[in-house]
Design an enzyme around this catalytic site. Structure first.
Site, PDB file in Angstrom:
ATOM      1  N   ILE A 352       0.774  -1.276   0.005  1.00  0.00           N
ATOM      2  CA  ILE A 352      -0.179  -0.003  -0.067  1.00  0.00           C
ATOM      3  C   ILE A 352       0.907   1.267  -0.096  1.00  0.00           C
ATOM      4  O   ILE A 352       0.360   2.276   0.048  1.00  0.00           O
ATOM      5  CB  ILE A 352      -0.822   0.034   1.276  1.00  0.00           C
ATOM      6  CG1 ILE A 352      -0.181  -0.231   2.439  1.00  0.00           C
ATOM      7  CG2 ILE A 352      -2.085  -1.027   1.020  1.00  0.00           C
ATOM      8  CD1 ILE A 352      -1.042   0.123   3.658  1.00  0.00           C
ATOM      9  N   GLY A 355       7.804   3.975   1.362  1.00  0.00           N
ATOM     10  CA  GLY A 355       8.667   5.249   1.855  1.00  0.00           C
ATOM     11  C   GLY A 355       9.890   5.058   1.819  1.00  0.00           C
ATOM     12  O   GLY A 355      10.692   4.055   1.335  1.00  0.00           O
ATOM     13  N   GLY A 356      10.512   5.871   2.353  1.00  0.00           N
ATOM     14  CA  GLY A 356      12.311   5.943   2.489  1.00  0.00           C
ATOM     15  C   GLY A 356      12.616   4.799   3.233  1.00  0.00           C
ATOM     16  O   GLY A 356      13.836   4.295   3.024  1.00  0.00           O
ATOM     17  N   PHE A 357      11.765   4.141   4.076  1.00  0.00           N
ATOM     18  CA  PHE A 357      12.415   3.089   4.916  1.00  0.00           C
ATOM     19  C   PHE A 357      12.039   1.818   4.547  1.00  0.00           C
ATOM     20  O   PHE A 357      12.243   0.902   5.017  1.00  0.00           O
ATOM     21  CB  PHE A 357      11.945   3.296   6.488  1.00  0.00           C
ATOM     22  CG  PHE A 357      12.452   4.424   7.240  1.00  0.00           C
ATOM     23  CD1 PHE A 357      13.877   4.204   7.468  1.00  0.00           C
ATOM     24  CD2 PHE A 357      11.854   5.425   7.462  1.00  0.00           C
ATOM     25  CE1 PHE A 357      14.295   5.403   8.265  1.00  0.00           C
ATOM     26  CE2 PHE A 357      12.352   6.605   7.815  1.00  0.00           C
ATOM     27  CZ  PHE A 357      13.734   6.567   8.389  1.00  0.00           C
ATOM     28  N   GLY A 358      11.387   1.779   3.558  1.00  0.00           N
ATOM     29  CA  GLY A 358      11.091   0.458   2.709  1.00  0.00           C
ATOM     30  C   GLY A 358       9.402   0.553   2.435  1.00  0.00           C
ATOM     31  O   GLY A 358       8.881   1.431   2.537  1.00  0.00           O
ATOM     32  N   VAL A 360       5.432  -0.794   2.247  1.00  0.00           N
ATOM     33  CA  VAL A 360       4.545  -0.722   3.383  1.00  0.00           C
ATOM     34  C   VAL A 360       3.317  -1.855   2.851  1.00  0.00           C
ATOM     35  O   VAL A 360       2.990  -1.490   1.674  1.00  0.00           O
ATOM     36  CB  VAL A 360       3.891   0.414   3.908  1.00  0.00           C
ATOM     37  CG1 VAL A 360       2.840   0.378   4.947  1.00  0.00           C
ATOM     38  CG2 VAL A 360       4.991   1.434   4.393  1.00  0.00           C
ATOM     39  N   LYS A 374       5.290  -2.174   8.079  1.00  0.00           N
ATOM     40  CA  LYS A 374       6.205  -1.633   7.086  1.00  0.00           C
ATOM     41  C   LYS A 374       7.601  -2.446   7.162  1.00  0.00           C
ATOM     42  O   LYS A 374       8.093  -2.628   8.561  1.00  0.00           O
ATOM     43  CB  LYS A 374       6.615  -0.394   7.833  1.00  0.00           C
ATOM     44  CG  LYS A 374       7.538   0.592   7.042  1.00  0.00           C
ATOM     45  CD  LYS A 374       8.012   1.906   8.056  1.00  0.00           C
ATOM     46  CE  LYS A 374       6.901   2.635   8.505  1.00  0.00           C
ATOM     47  NZ  LYS A 374       7.298   3.877   8.728  1.00  0.00           N
ATOM     48  N   ASP A 471      10.074  15.280  10.192  1.00  0.00           N
ATOM     49  CA  ASP A 471       9.761  15.149   8.935  1.00  0.00           C
ATOM     50  C   ASP A 471       8.278  15.191   8.713  1.00  0.00           C
ATOM     51  O   ASP A 471       7.439  14.147   8.168  1.00  0.00           O
ATOM     52  CB  ASP A 471      10.206  13.908   8.288  1.00  0.00           C
ATOM     53  CG  ASP A 471      10.223  13.868   6.707  1.00  0.00           C
ATOM     54  OD1 ASP A 471      10.067  15.000   6.383  1.00  0.00           O
ATOM     55  OD2 ASP A 471      10.159  12.861   6.008  1.00  0.00           O
TER      56      ASP A 471
END
Ligand SMILES: *[C@@H]1O[C@H](CO)[C@@H](O)[C@H](O)[C@H]1NC(C)=O
Ligand SMILES: *[C@@H]1O[C@H](CO)[C@@H](O)[C@H](O)[C@H]1NC(C)=O
Ligand SMILES: *[C@@H]1O[C@H](CO)[C@@H](O)[C@H](O)[C@H]1NC(C)=O
Ligand SMILES: *[C@@H]1O[C@H](CO)[C@@H](O)[C@H](O)[C@H]1NC(C)=O
Ligand SMILES: *[C@@H]1O[C@H](CO)[C@@H](O)[C@H](O)[C@H]1NC(C)=O
Ligand SMILES: *[C@@H]1O[C@H](CO)[C@@H](O)[C@H](O)[C@H]1NC(C)=O
Ligand SMILES: *[C@@H]1O[C@H](CO)[C@@H](O)[C@H](O)[C@H]1NC(C)=O
Ligand SMILES: *[C@@H]1O[C@H](CO)[C@@H](O)[C@H](O)[C@H]1NC(C)=O
Ligand SMILES: *[C@@H]1O[C@H](CO)[C@@H](O)[C@H](O)[C@H]1NC(C)=O
Length: 670
Positions: A352, A355-358, A360, A374, A471
Site C-alpha cells: 500500500i 517510503g524511504g524506510f521500505g 508498506v 512496514k 519530517d
C-alpha cells in the site's frame, strides 16, 4: 535433542533460502530522463532485442566494484545497442545494482521507442544509443537542479565554492580509468559546511573529464549564484554542492590504506579510485565470512524459535488487541511467519505504500485485525537490542492523533514494524487531488489542523519522551474513517538508529519545503523546526497547494512568500482553496493563516510552541502577535535526496514524484 538439532538444521536452510529471496531492494530516486525522439525503433525490431540483451548484461555487471560498466549488444552496425551506466562514486554495490536494475526496467516505460536515451537517478545514470558513446565526451544535454534559497554572504560564498569545486574537479579528472569521482567539504561559517561532488564517467580521458567538469562548474554563477545548493548534470559528468552531506561521507573518506597511528590524516575525502584496490581482498573476505556469520546467527535464532515460538504467537496477538497501557518487549514481538501470513507473504497486491524506510503492506492477522506492515530496508544501521528498545519506547506513545505502533518483527535481516491500519489515505491524497479536494470542507480541515497540533503537542510536551518528528508533512498525516488526523512516522529517527552521533549518521530526515532554515542550513533541529513544518502544513491545508511545487521558474513564488504577500496586502482569504467557497468562518480561516505565518517565521525564537498553538486555536481571547516575514526557504524544488520518510499508508507513490517529494538527509547534530 537430536531431533531438535535436525529441525534446526532444516530451519537454518529454510531461513537462508528465505533470506536470499527476501533481500530488500533499495529504491533509487528518479531525477529525469532525456529521450531523443527523433531516433526511434519499432516494436520487436532487432534494436529492441539488442536493447534487452544490453540491459541484462548491464544489470549483471552492476556489481562492478567501480560502479561503472559499458556494454554492447548486436552484431550489425545499424542495430547495435551501445550502453553504459555510472553509479555515484560513494554508493555501495548493492545500491548501485538496485539502481541500475530499476533504471533498465523503468527507462523503457519513460522512453518507450527512443534509440538514444539517458536516464538519471540520484544514485546512478544509464545511457544507451545506436552509435558508440564510449570514451566520447557528451555535453549535448544539460540539466540544472537547484535550491533557490540564497546563502547569507554571497561574496565569501563564491570564494569558498570556487575553491572546493576547483579542487575536486582536478582530483576527479586525475582519477584514472577506474573511477573519476571526488568529494570535498569546507567550512563556510562556524556553523555551515559546504559539501561538493564531481564525477565523470571513467571512460573519458582526464582532459575531457576536466573540461566537462569545469563547464559544469562554470554554470554555477549564471544558473545558481548564491543558491544554497545546485547541481549541473551532463551525460558525461556532473557537479554538485550542498550545505548538507548528500553523499556518504564515511564511504568517501576511506583512506587508501590505514594511516600510521600518529601520522597526519589524509584530507577528508581522498580520491576514491584508491578505494577499489583495497576493497577487493576485503570483499573476498566478506564474501566468505558473512555467510558463515549469518548461518551461525540464523542457527541460533532458529534454535531459540523452536523453543519459544508457540508461546509468543498468542502473546503478541492478544496483548495487542487488548491494547495494554505499558507494552512490554514480549507483547510487541511478532514472528516472521505471522507477518508473512498476514501479508500473504508480502505480496504485491498487499503493498500500500513505499517510503524511504521500505515498503508498506496491508495485512490481516489471524484474529482478523487489520494492520499496516512496514518492512524496513536493509540500510538500517541499528543493532537488534537498540532496535527493540526504541520500538518499545515509541510504542508507548499513544494518542488519538498518532498512528499507533503495535509491534515489530526482528528475524535475521528482517526488521519489520507493525502499525494500526488507518483506513483512509494520507492527507495529500485528498488535499491535492482536484476531485478529492472537495471532500475536505473547512470544518474537516479545521479539525485536521487541530488534530495535527494535538498530536504534535503530545510528541513535544506530554509524552514521556520528547520526540521531535523532523519530517512532518502532508504525506505523513493519515486520515481515519472520520477524517481525524493521525500523524505517522514519528520516532523513526530513533528506531532507525540515526539519533546518534555525527560520525554514525549520514541520514536523517526532512523534506524540502518543510524544513526550517536553521535545520536545512545548519542541521539544527528542535521542537521549533517541527513548528515550522506545522506552519507550512497549515498553509497547505488552507490553500490546497503544495509548498514544494512552487519551484524554479524564477518568477514563481513559493507558498510561504505567496501567503505572506497576500497577508501584507490584507487579502489573506485569497489564499484559500477555491473549493472552500462559502463553507467557512472568515475569522477562523484568518486566524489559522495567522498562526501558520507565526510558525514559519525565520527566527525559531519567534515561532510559538505547540502549547501556544493549541491555545491560539482553541481560544480567541489569546491575542496573536504580528508575524514577521517568513523564511523564504521553501522555494526549492529539485533537490533530490536520499531516502525520504515518505508516507506509508498513502496511495503508493510513483517514483516519478520523488523529485518533488524528495527528502533531505542531514547530519544529526548533538
Ligand atoms: C519524447 O517522447 C516521450 C515519450 O514518448 C515524451 O514524454 C517526451 O515529451 C518527448 N520529448 C520530446 C522532446 O518530444
Ligand atoms: C511483438 O511480439 C509479441 C510477442 O512476440 C507480440 O505479442 C506482439 O504483438 C508483437 N508486436 C508487434 C507490433 O509486432
Ligand atoms: C559484463 O558482462 C559481460 C557479459 O554479461 C561480461 O562478458 C563482461 O566481462 C562483464 N564486464 C564487466 C566489467 O564485468
Ligand atoms: C567499453 O568501452 C571501451 C572504450 O572505452 C571499449 O574498448 C570496450 O570494447 C567497451 N566494452 C564493451 C563490452 O563494449
Ligand atoms: C541511429 O538511428 C537513426 C534513426 O533511427 C539513424 O538515422 C542513424 O543513422 C542511426 N545511427 C547509427 C550510427 O546507426
Ligand atoms: C537569491 O538571489 C537572487 C539574486 O542573486 C535573487 O534574484 C533571488 O530572488 C534570491 N532568492 C531568494 C529566495 O532570496
Ligand atoms: C562577507 O564575507 C566577506 C569575506 O569573508 C566579509 O569581508 C564581509 O564582511 C562579509 N559580509 C557580511 C555582510 O557578513
Ligand atoms: C572545520 O571546522 C572544524 C571545527 O569547527 C574543524 O575541526 C575542521 O578541521 C575544519 N575543517 C576544515 C577543512 O577547515
Ligand atoms: C557509508 O559507507 C560506509 C562504508 O562504505 C558503509 O559502511 C555505510 O553503511 C554507508 N552508509 C550508508 C548510510 O549508506
Amino acid at each position: 535433542m537430536i531431533k531438535s538439532f535436525k529441525i534446526s538444521v532444516v530451519l537454518l536452510f529454510l531461513s537462508i533460502l528465505c533470506l536470499l529471496s527476501l533481500r530488500t531492494k533499495s529504491t533509487p530516486t528518479y531525477l529525469f530522463v532525456q529521450c531523443l525522439n527523433t531516433t526511434t525503433y519499432t516494436p520487436n525490431s532487432t534494436y529492441q532485442t539488442n536493447l534487452n540483451t544490453l540491459f541484462s548484461s548491464l544489470s549483471s555487471n552492476s556489481t562492478s566494484i567501480n560502479g561503472f560498466s559499458n556494454s554492447t549488444a548486436g552484431l550489425n552496425p545499424p542495430e547495435i545497442a551501445y550502453g553504459l551506466f555510472l553509479c555515484r562514486g560513494d554508493v555501495s554495490t548493492d545500491v548501485c545494482q538496485d539502481c541500475v536494475t530499476t533504471a533498465t526496467k523503468e527507462v523503457v516505460q519513460r522512453c518507450p521507442k527512443s534509440k538514444v536515451v539517458t536516464i538519471w537517478y540520484d544514485e546512478c545514470m544509464l545511457r544507451y544509443s545506436n552509435r558508440s558513446i564510449f570514451s566520447i565526451p557528451d555535453q549535448s544535454y544539460r540539466e540544472v537542479l537547484r535550491n533557490t534559497q540564497n546563502v547569507t554572504n554571497i561574496t565569501s560564498f563564491r570564494g569558498v565554492l570556487g575553491g572546493v569545486m576547483d579542487a575536486i574537479a582536478t582530483r576527479a579528472s586525475n582519477g584514472g580509468s577506474a573511477k573519476k569521482f571526488a568529494t570535498s567539504q569546507a567550512n563556510f561559517s562556524s556553523l555551515q559546511t559546504l559539501y561538493g561532488l564531481a564525477q565523470c564517467t571513467p571512460d573519458l580521458n582526464g582532459m575531457d573529464c576536466n573540461k566537462c567538469l569545469r563547464d559544469g562548474i562554470s554554470n554555477f554563477p549564471s544558473c545558481c549564484d548564491g543558491n544554497l545548493g545546485a547541481r549541473v548534470v551532463f551525460p558525461s559528468c556532473n557537479v554538485r554542492y550542498e550545505f548538507y552531506p548528500f553523499y556518504n561521507i564515511t564511504a568517501t573518506a576511506l583512506p587508501p590504506s590505514p594511516p600510521p597511528p600518529s601520522a597526519v590524516l589524509p584530507p577528508p575525502s581522498g580520491p576514491s579510485t584508491s578505494r577499489g584496490k583495497g576493497g577487493i581482498s576485503t570483499q573476498g573476505l566478506i564474501a566468505i565470512l558473512v555467510p558463515i556469520g549469518v548461518s551461525v546467527l540464523l542457527f541460533i535464532v532458529g534454535f531459540c524459535f523452536i523453543t519459544r515460538k508457540s508461546k509468543k504467537k498468542y502473546d503478541a496477538i492478544e496483548e495487542d488487541t487488548i491494547g495494554s497501557d505499558i507494552p512490554t518487549d514480549e507483547s510487541l514481538q511478532y514472528n516472521l511467519g505471522t507477518v508473512q501470513a498476514a501479508t500473504n507473504n508480502f505480496s504485491a497486491e498487499n503493498k500500500i505504500g513505499e517510503g524511504g524506510f521500505g515498503l508498506v503492506y496491508k495485512g490481516t492477522l489471524s484474529n482478523g485485525q487489520v494492520v499496516a506492515v512496514k518492512r524496513l530496508s536493509r540500510t538500517s544501521g541499528q543493532g537488534a537490542e537498540e532496535f527493540k528498545n526504541e520500538v518499545v519506547l515509541v510504542a508507548k506513545l499513544q494518542h488519538r492523533n498518532l498512528v499507533r505502533l503495535l509491534g515489530y518483527c526482528l528475524e535475521g535481516e528482517e526488521k519489520i514494524l507493525i502499525y494500526e491500519f488507518v483506513p483512509n489515505k494520507s492527507l495529500d491524497y485528498f488535499l491535492f487531488d482536484p476531485q478529492e479536494q472537495e471532500k475536505l470542507d473547512w470544518l474537516k480541515r479545521y479539525k485536521i489542523i487541530e488534530g495535527i497540533a494535538r498530536g504534535m503537542l503530545y510528541l513535544h510536551e506530554d509524552s514521556r519522551l520528547r520526540i521531535i518528528h523532523r519530517d512532518l508533512k502532508v504525506s505523513n498525516v493519515l486520515l481515519d474513517g472520520d477524517m481525524n488526523a493521525k500523524i505517522s512516522d514519528f520516532g523513526m529517527a530513533r528506531i532507525f538508529g540515526v539519533d546518534q552521533t555525527q560520525g554514525n549518521t549520514s541520514r536523517v530526515v526532512g523534506t524540502y519545503g518543510y524544513m526550517s532554515p536553521e535545520y536545512a542550513m545548519h542541521g539544527q533541529f528542535s521542537v521549533k523546526s517541527d513548528v515550522f513544518s506545522f506552519g507550512v502544513l497549515v498553509l497547505e491545508i488552507i490553500s490546497g497547494k503544495k509548498n514544494n511545487t512552487f519551484y524554479e521558474s524564477g518568477s514563481a513564488e513559493d507558498l510561504l512568500s505567496y501567503a505572506w504577500k497576500l497577508w501584507t496586502k490584507e487579502r489573506p482569504l485569497d489564499l484559500m482553496d477555491s473549493t472552500l467557497e462559502g463553507s467557512y468562518s472568515k475569522s477562523e480561516v484568518i486566524r489559522c493563516i495567522h498562526i501558520g505565518l507565526l510558525c514559519v517565521q525565520e527566527d525559531p525564537e519567534d515561532r510559538p510552541s505547540m502549547t501556544t498553538v493549541i491555545l491560539m486555536l482553541s481560544s480567541y481571547s489569546v491575542t496573536l502577535s504580528v508575524p514577521q516575514q517568513p523564511a523564504f526557504f521553501a522555494r526549492s524544488k529539485t533537490e533530490s535526496m536520499p531516502k525520504s520518510f515518505d508516507s506509508d499508508q498513502s496511495a503508493s507513490k510513483s517514483i516519478s514524484w520523488s523529485v518533488n517529494e524528495a527528502s533531505i538527509t542531514e547530519l544529526d547534530p548533538r
